[in-house]
Design a protein around this motif. Sequence first.
Motif, PDB file in Angstrom:
ATOM      1  N   ASP A   4       0.867  -1.178   0.000  1.00  0.00           N
ATOM      2  CA  ASP A   4       0.000   0.000   0.000  1.00  0.00           C
ATOM      3  C   ASP A   4       0.903   1.227   0.000  1.00  0.00           C
ATOM      4  N   HIS A   6       0.183   4.170  -0.147  1.00  0.00           N
ATOM      5  CA  HIS A   6      -0.405   5.304   0.562  1.00  0.00           C
ATOM      6  C   HIS A   6      -0.262   5.175   2.078  1.00  0.00           C
ATOM      7  N   SER A  66       1.300   9.133  -4.507  1.00  0.00           N
ATOM      8  CA  SER A  66       1.159   8.855  -3.090  1.00  0.00           C
ATOM      9  C   SER A  66       1.663  10.023  -2.246  1.00  0.00           C
ATOM     10  N   GLN A  87       1.994  15.971  -6.360  1.00  0.00           N
ATOM     11  CA  GLN A  87       1.205  14.750  -6.416  1.00  0.00           C
ATOM     12  C   GLN A  87       0.478  14.691  -7.751  1.00  0.00           C
TER      13      GLN A  87
END
Length: 257
Positions: A4, A6, A66, A87
């Motif tokens: 993940d 994030h 991210s 981003q």
Amino acid sequence: MPIDFHDEAQRLTYAARDAGAAWRHAMRALLDPAGLRVADIGCGGGVYCAAWRDLGAARVVGVDFSAAMLSGARERLAGVDGVTLRQGDACATGLDDASADVVFARALVHHLDDLTACFREAARILTPAGTLIVQDRTLQDAVRPGSPSHLRGYFFEAFPRLLDVERARRPSRQAVGDALARAGFARVRTRALAEERRTYDDRAEVRDDLLARTGRSILHELHDAELARLADHVTAALPSSGPIHETDHWTVWAATR
């Protein structure tokens, strides 16, 4: 579970190393970075943003989807001037048309479903004479036999199901070349790159690095008990003393219109 990106816990996992000398030599063999504007797409922890500046790029913009990765990159790049971070998605960076002389995508395309869309976005933000540099592993790069210099090979010895993960996500040279052509890149150079990843003091340091899953998304496919077994397997295969020099094998595509 897949990594993940994030997760705040991963914010520094791709920020803890420097680009190797072989990488620097390979980039200089492709072009003269001095004074160029570089867009590092999928910049992760910012390691290669700093490396491009060291090579003489006038400015570098790092783009990543991210916020956690960008947070780690800001920490990694503290004190490095000429680098901005934003981003954005690899297929929709938000960068201006013709704003980069070089678009660089390292260890990115194996995470994408649509290579052509990514490369069309690169073409949009490149100047007409600009160069897209893609660095990623093909399946052949990834599945070399395990050795003290190629630790990844040990992963598949211990857990053959990880080969299925690699087969599913690794693009072939042909697939990348075809997507580049569809995106309008008419001239493509391809080369192999053996890049130094890290030198460990001993096998105990390797074990700690594996258990931390540092910069290795494939290890997130293992639960903690499996990861411990993998670390034991790799440690047992390594020399009992002395430094261990790990090398990653890559394919590099340099494309122009």
